[in-house]
Design an enzyme around this catalytic site. Structure first.
Site, PDB file in Angstrom:
ATOM      1  N   CYS A 141       0.846  -1.192   0.000  1.00 38.54           N
ATOM      2  CA  CYS A 141       0.000   0.000   0.000  1.00 38.54           C
ATOM      3  C   CYS A 141       0.881   1.242   0.000  1.00 38.54           C
ATOM      4  O   CYS A 141       2.089   1.168   0.245  1.00 38.54           O
ATOM      5  CB  CYS A 141      -0.909   0.035   1.227  1.00 38.54           C
ATOM      6  SG  CYS A 141      -2.019  -1.388   1.380  1.00 38.54           S
ATOM      7  N   GLY A 154      -0.917   0.631  -4.874  1.00 35.86           N
ATOM      8  CA  GLY A 154      -2.228   0.073  -4.585  1.00 35.86           C
ATOM      9  C   GLY A 154      -3.311   0.727  -5.406  1.00 35.86           C
ATOM     10  O   GLY A 154      -3.407   1.953  -5.430  1.00 35.86           O
ATOM     11  N   ASN A 212       0.783   0.232   5.816  1.00 38.16           N
ATOM     12  CA  ASN A 212       1.279  -0.540   4.679  1.00 38.16           C
ATOM     13  C   ASN A 212       1.983  -1.755   5.244  1.00 38.16           C
ATOM     14  O   ASN A 212       2.897  -1.624   6.054  1.00 38.16           O
ATOM     15  CB  ASN A 212       2.255   0.317   3.867  1.00 38.16           C
ATOM     16  CG  ASN A 212       3.023  -0.509   2.837  1.00 38.16           C
ATOM     17  OD1 ASN A 212       2.499  -1.481   2.295  1.00 38.16           O
ATOM     18  ND2 ASN A 212       4.267  -0.126   2.578  1.00 38.16           N
ATOM     19  N   GLY A 213       1.565  -2.938   4.827  1.00 37.98           N
ATOM     20  CA  GLY A 213       2.226  -4.142   5.291  1.00 37.98           C
ATOM     21  C   GLY A 213       1.238  -5.222   5.648  1.00 37.98           C
ATOM     22  O   GLY A 213       0.089  -5.232   5.193  1.00 37.98           O
ATOM     23  N   TYR A 268      10.708  -4.526  -8.035  1.00 44.44           N
ATOM     24  CA  TYR A 268       9.443  -4.324  -8.745  1.00 44.44           C
ATOM     25  C   TYR A 268       8.597  -3.155  -8.259  1.00 44.44           C
ATOM     26  O   TYR A 268       8.140  -2.339  -9.049  1.00 44.44           O
ATOM     27  CB  TYR A 268       8.613  -5.610  -8.643  1.00 44.44           C
ATOM     28  CG  TYR A 268       7.249  -5.529  -9.288  1.00 44.44           C
ATOM     29  CD1 TYR A 268       7.101  -5.625 -10.671  1.00 44.44           C
ATOM     30  CD2 TYR A 268       6.099  -5.350  -8.529  1.00 44.44           C
ATOM     31  CE1 TYR A 268       5.857  -5.553 -11.274  1.00 44.44           C
ATOM     32  CE2 TYR A 268       4.847  -5.280  -9.117  1.00 44.44           C
ATOM     33  CZ  TYR A 268       4.732  -5.382 -10.485  1.00 44.44           C
ATOM     34  OH  TYR A 268       3.503  -5.295 -11.087  1.00 44.44           O
TER      35      TYR A 268
END
Length: 504
Positions: free
Chosen positions: A2, A28, A101-102, A257
């Site tokens: 995210c 996201g 985020n995670g 990526y």
């Protein structure tokens, strides 16, 4: 994965948070939300979809306030329902909101403890709602109506002791300010910056430095693993290490990526790390495929373009753009369901026939996950006239699921699971297949910051650095992440939307 962004400013922050989310959109595309504080009141807008489609003028006019946080969601835990969109809110203590985020690896245990010990109900399947309640419960232990920086750092310290996994979080507390903290391994990225204005200093915290650039903020530094940052509503900055034994172990897949090439994370230029990946892989190809007849090097856009250019230089071969990408199609990696991923590949890429006709082609990609997209791209190259199609991956074989915030599929859906390189090559229909070695990948990324001694490389080697992942956990993960389970979630969501539409 995210994207998060938070600002403590001197004037309205809604536009700057919106701008920050747009440049973090790659992290996201499922949902997004912005929450601000105005006159001790939270102002919120969140929904499913892209940032540009969620926020309209009427929403921005309502999102007033000089402090706010934003979130772009990529679903790794929970469903695709808009109820899972962030930030989350709880009314006690004070009024508290959080976005993160995670992924929390002990979410089930935490949820049970919250109910039995803290008497807190978690209403969704999102681990972010669990995290905000854990933080709220720890803040509840402070005495009195005022929270000191010491109270806040003590609460974060207790959160870090209880919570496992990879996470970077942003929270706001009514009447106090904004809190940011990062897991003790620094798996998920978090940076902060500042800018001088006529009214004083403003601060921004975000997933990637590109968000700071867009807002005109000067990068101060990365938030350290286990560190918490507290910025009061009037702009006072406090920082403290809240973990007992923090160890820098950033996720290496951010550099392969996910992160934008114009970002710097943990003092590592994402662009430079990809250039180094290309050099390492080019040297390996030159050594192991010296007798192979390759006419041209073609990247699979876009992450691998810088990598392929370096490979072409080392091999002394032409570099060509053989595929044109439709930028208005969602990333196939993020799209739910194997059927939709298959449909989307040809809508997303189109081959330039003249670059393939009669040639032996080396295709370069950043990584291979399921292999479905790779196989279809190889088919497209052959249909465009390629004689032989060889395939190079800038990352090693992905054999294990990710548990720290990347929605990689169940292990059985990973093409490298239980297969050697020759079998993978046959499965995707290539004439030759080569992977970057893990040692070379680590060396390529570490070259920018030798101070980092360890990376999270669990998707490649199965070494989960939080030391809490066993086969039972992976089996549960497999059941929740396989395409059948995801399609069931999508069917349930579609049914709920039909009911909502009937009632509207």
């Amino acid at each position: 994965m995210c994207g998060i962004v938070g600002i403590v400013g001197k004037t309205s922050v809604n536009q700057a948070i919106y701008d920050g989310l747009t440049v973090l959109q790659h992290r996201g595309q499922d949902a997004a939300g912005i929450m601000t504080i105005d006159n001790n009141t939270f102002r919120l807008r969140k929904a499913n979809g892209l940032v540009r489609d969620i926020f309209h003028t009427r929403h921005m006019k309502r999102l007033v306030g000089n402090i706010g946080i934003g979130h772009a969601r990529y679903p790794t835990a929970g469903s695709a329902s808009s109820a899972e969109a962030q930030p989350f809110y709880v009314n006690s203590p004070f009024g508290l909101t959080l976005a993160h985020n995670g992924n929390l690896t002990n979410a089930a245990e935490l949820k049970e403890s919250l109910f039995k010990v803290a008497k807190r109900h978690v209403n969704t399947t999102s681990d972010s709602e669990i995290l905000v309640n854990v933080f709220a419960h720890q803040l509840q232990q402070a005495q009195g109506m005022e929270l000191s920086p010491e109270d806040i750092f003590k609460a974060v310290s207790n959160v870090i002791r209880k919570v496992r996994g990879g996470y970077a979080a942003l929270s706001m507390i009514i009447g106090h300010g904004m809190v940011a903290f990062r897991d003790p391994n620094g798996i998920r990225p978090l940076v902060f910056g500042k800018r001088e204005t006529a009214n004083g200093v403003e601060y921004m915290v975000a997933s990637e430095s590109v968000a700071l650039d867009t807002g005109g903020f000067e990068m101060v530094r990365d938030v350290a693993p286990g560190e918490a940052i507290y910025i009061t509503e009037d702009g006072q900055l406090f920082t403290q290490q809240c973990a007992e034994n923090p160890i820098y172990s950033p996720c290496i897949f951010e550099f392969v990526y996910f992160a934008r090439p114009d970002s710097t994370i943990d003092k590592i230029s994402v662009y430079a790390s990809r250039v180094h990946m290309g050099k390492k892989l080019g040297a390996k190809i030159k050594e192991e495929w010296e007798d192979l007849d390759i006419d041209v090097v073609i990247p699979i856009p876009e992450t691998s373009c810088d990598i392929a250019l370096e490979i072409a230089g080392i091999l002394d071969l032409p570099y060509r753009q053989g595929f044109v990408k439709n930028r208005y199609i969602g990333r196939t990696f993020i799209m739910p369901g194997q059927t939709e991923r298959r449909k989307s590949v040809r809508r997303k890429l189109n081959a330039i026939a003249g670059e393939f006709a009669g040639k032996n082609v080396l295709l370069v990609d950043d990584s291979i996950v399921r292999g479905t997209t790779s196989g279809q791209i190889i088919e497209m190259a052959r249909e465009a006239g390629a004689k032989n199609v060889y395939f190079a991956s800038a990352a090693p074989e992905i054999r294990f699921p990710n548990v720290y915030g990347i929605d990689m599929p169940s292990a059985h859906e990973l093409i490298a699971y239980g297969r050697d390189v020759d079998e993978i090559c046959q499965e995707i229909g290539a004439d030759g297949m080569i992977y970057q070695s893990l040692d070379d990948l680590i060396s390529a990324v570490r070259e920018c910051n030798p101070e980092i001694k360890r990376f999270d490389t669990s998707v490649f080697d199965g070494n989960y650095i939080t030391n809490d992942i066993d086969q039972t956990y992976l089996n549960r993960l497999d059941a929740s992440r396989n395409d059948g389970a995801k399609n069931d979630n999508e069917d349930a969501l579609e049914a709920s939307l039909d009911v909502h539409n009937d009632q509207s």
